[in-house]
Design an enzyme around this catalytic site. Structure first.
Site, short mmCIF file in Angstrom:
data_model
loop_
_atom_site.label_atom_id
_atom_site.label_comp_id
_atom_site.label_asym_id
_atom_site.label_seq_id
_atom_site.Cartn_x
_atom_site.Cartn_y
_atom_site.Cartn_z
N ASP A 14 0.81 -1.22 0.00
CA ASP A 14 0.00 0.00 0.00
C ASP A 14 0.84 1.27 0.00
OD1 ASP A 14 -2.31 -1.47 -0.04
OD2 ASP A 14 -2.57 -1.41 2.14
N ARG A 95 2.30 4.82 16.93
CA ARG A 95 1.79 5.90 16.04
C ARG A 95 2.22 7.29 16.46
NH1 ARG A 95 1.84 2.07 12.60
NH2 ARG A 95 0.05 0.66 12.63
N ASP A 124 -5.74 3.52 13.61
CA ASP A 124 -4.42 4.10 13.32
C ASP A 124 -4.51 5.42 12.56
OD1 ASP A 124 -2.95 2.16 14.67
OD2 ASP A 124 -3.00 0.79 12.97
N SER A 175 -3.87 -8.61 8.02
CA SER A 175 -3.31 -7.28 8.21
C SER A 175 -2.49 -7.33 9.49
CB SER A 175 -4.43 -6.25 8.32
OG SER A 175 -3.90 -5.04 8.81
N1 ARG Z 1 -6.59 -3.04 16.80
C1 ARG Z 1 -5.27 -2.67 17.15
C2 ARG Z 1 -5.20 -1.20 17.43
O1 ARG Z 1 -6.08 -0.50 17.07
C3 ARG Z 1 -4.26 -3.11 16.14
C4 ARG Z 1 -4.16 -2.33 14.89
C5 ARG Z 1 -3.18 -2.97 14.01
N2 ARG Z 1 -3.01 -2.27 12.78
C6 ARG Z 1 -2.96 -2.87 11.61
N3 ARG Z 1 -2.81 -2.12 10.58
N4 ARG Z 1 -3.11 -4.17 11.47
O2 ARG Z 1 -4.28 -0.73 18.04
#
Ligand code: ARG
Length: 399
Positions: A14, A95, A124, A175
């Site tokens: 991506d 992040r 995110d 993912s």
């Molecule tokens: N659900 C988790 C969070 O919001 C993990 C997110 C993981 N991100 C991803 N792009 N797979 O922190």
């Protein structure tokens, strides 16, 4: 000079396609910024080169592992941070750090915007953009996947048409986000919460059902920060890396949960976070030994609030900053040793000691040497239960 945009670059499909896609859609030149937060896997130099091969005008790599451990993971440990009591905030912690570097590089290069590869359905995107808003209020954020219709199918097609040097990750149905604090796995067959996780999902942890001899480790803390394992000193990053190996071997820190995302969706998440779970278990035990009762109880509430704020992308917020001050103050006496037994997917506390301990053997013992005057309890209970006695008399008189 053309406008520039700084893209948080992972090296995956991506964000690699995102480089050309952003340029086509916005006319901006793309600077790629890859941050090493201990995700492992690919060599960061290869990732840097790939961004250039995909059309970035500049490609930067920052080794932020120590910074991540010192400034993000250690505050999370002091806060025993677990969103909804189960998730040690793996992605949520990286992040704000990535955003900080995005804002810094944007400022250094005079870019007016930053970009990230998140979809419009997750947490995110919120975390990146809320952090950027708090750090550099004049920067705008662009999300090619969300804002510029870069779907996965289009990305694969684009990569083929433009001959981009990307390993086809289209076959991987998950993912995944990972860093030194843990790994998050979503999507694919996991989207049905009735489907059990399979061994294949895991990378940081071994199958905890395979019989293995237990290992014991002693973790030394100084003011809430782990400083040594079995008497050998490490930096916070070193401690986390060591424990990922030691606890990962016993399958510690596997988490399978349905979680509430900020944007309102419930999602099924599989995590593995061996070091995080082992360290939080040890740290909580040391707090039980060294914090007064009221402080410990109040801190549990602060921890939940802190975890919610960080989950919700408010790392750089006034409330979070003030809670950090409170949490730091609580850690003054959280020093000592915790012995953990690692086996069968669990880190169990088997020993605890501290020079700052509030545990008083002479008060606690039922043997000779007892210094606790039991006769005082009688009067204490009389007064403690006085409100109950008075109100009960009224309540019973009415019935
Ligand atoms: N659900 C988790 C969070 O919001 C993990 C997110 C993981 N991100 C991803 N792009 N797979 O922190």
């Amino acid at each position: 000079m053309a406008e520039r945009v700084v893209l948080a670059y992972s090296g995956g499909l991506d964000t690699s396609v995102g480089i050309g896609w952003l340029k086509d859609a916005t006319g901006k030149e793309v600077v790629a910024l890859a941050i090493d937060v201990g995700q492992g896997g690919e060599n960061m130099d290869d990732i840097r080169q790939r961004a250039l091969d995909c059309g970035a005008v500049e490609s930067l790599v920052v080794d932020a592992k120590e910074e991540f451990a010192n400034d993000y993971l250690m505050p999370a440990l002091k806060a025993n941070a677990m969103y909804q009591k189960t998730y040690p905030l793996v992605s949520a912690l990286s992040r704000p750090l990535i955003s900080k570097h995005l804002a810094r590089v944007a400022k250094e290069l005079g870019a007016s915007s930053v970009a990230h590869g998140c979809t419009g359905k997750g947490n995110d995107q919120v975390r990146f953009e809320a952090a950027i808003a708090a750090l550099a209020p004049d920067l705008t954020s662009i999300a090619p996947v969300r804002d510029l219709a870069l779907t996965r199918d289009k990305a694969i097609l684009y990569a083929e048409e433009h001959n981009l040097p990307i390993r086809q990750s289209a076959k991987n149905p998950y993912s995944i986000d990972k860093n030194v604090w843990g790994r998050a796995v979503e999507t694919g067959f996991l989207e049905d919460p009735w489907n059990a996780p399979i061994e294949d999902l895991y990378e940081y942890t071994q199958d905890p059902t395979i019989p293995r001899e237990a290992d014991e480790v002693t973790i030394t803390f100084v003011a809430g920060i782990p400083t040594a394992i079995d008497g050998v000193s490490y930096t916070p990053l070193g401690i986390v890396e060591q424990l990922n190996t030691l606890a990962g071997k016993h399958g510690v820190g596997r988490i399978d949960v349905v979680e509430d995302r900020l944007i309102g969706i419930k999602s099924r998440e599989v995590y593995e976070a061996p070091a995080a779970v082992a360290l939080i278990t040890a740290h909580e035990a040391l707090e039980a030994l060294t914090l007064e009762r009221d402080l410990a109880r109040y801190k549990r509430g602060v921890e939940a609030e802190w975890s919610n704020l960080v989950y919700d992308g408010l790392w750089f917020s006034g409330l979070k900053r003030s809670l950090d001050v409170f949490i730091d103050d609580t850690q003054k006496y959280v020093s000592g040793d915790i012995r953990l037994k690692l086996q069968g997917g669990r880190a169990t506390v088997t020993g605890q000691k501290s020079a700052q301990s509030l545990y008083d053997f002479d008060l606690a013992t039922y043997d000779t040497g007892d210094t606790f005057d039991q006769s005082l309890s009688k009067g204490f209970i009389e007064i403690w239960s006085l409100p109950s006695r008075i109100s009960a008399r009224r309540d019973l008189a009415g019935s």
